[in-house]
Motif scaffolding. Sequence first.
Motif: not given
Length: 314
Positions: A92-96, A110-115, A139-146
């Motif tokens: 569920g993280r964005t990988a670059v 990179i893990a998106d920080a949710v406000r 990526n879909r895994a990151t988006a679906e986690r959030i």
Amino acid sequence: MVDDFDQDRVLALAGALERESEHPLADAVVRYVDATDVPRLRATRFRNVTGIGALAEVDGHQVAIGNRRLMESEGVTIGDLGARRDEIASGGRTAVFVAVDGRAVAVIGIADAVRETSAAAVAALHEAGIRVAMLTGDNRATAERIAKELGIDDVIAEVLPEDKAHQVQQLQAQGRTVAMVGDGVNDSPSLVQADVGIAVGAGTDVAIEAADVVLMRSDPLDVPVALTIGRGTLRKMRQNLGWAVGYNAIALPIAAGVFEPAFGLVLRPEVAALSMSGSSFLVAVNALLLKRLRLPAQPADAEPVRDERLQPVG
């Protein structure tokens, strides 16, 4: 990370490149690097490749940071880092990828920080009968986690910036009225395409110019607040129009003496003049009642959402 490349060296090169970028993910990398003791380098010949990454020359090296498509376009062989990237993305993280002189040397997760107010904002939109969709290039895994964490209904992931407006258009083709919330240059076409474009306060000038509504802050909860105020204002406008038309439809004939022959109903001139101000009084009072509008708010017992940003991996 490959065995023969020092992590601090990778962070120094990556931080120098990302300082030239305005992307939120780049900002996460820069803040992480600035919190370490790695040397602060300077990037030249920076070039942003929309939707897939960026390139620059740093300390005599050609550095590229981006997704798999960027690596492929630059002829960089990913090798064993591809499996590491997939592992990061599945979590569920964005990988670059980070490539130096045409060679992939590391992957940054990179893990998106949710406000803290994001969950309350989504809940308020649901309460208002609005379906919430996430439109993102992640990526879909990151988006679906959030999305799962916040209760978002639909996920449209791995979308290139130039395709966002097309995705909005597809939603409209399904008969939906679309309000798009964005803050970046890449969001501008979709803000224009949407029925209502909403730019957050910290958005770029291009996004602000393209939007119909500009929020003063970057708080997600301000989105349902703005919609609630808009709906409440429109409702008051309709009520006031009804009051004014109804009042005048009755008061005007009486003041003109229309009912005097049949019913003996007539008003003295001074009373008629005063009564004509009644409609304005009713409209003003009804408009003031808008202050009693209940606005969405963050629950007092809500727990802050963790703010995980960047983790150096593999």
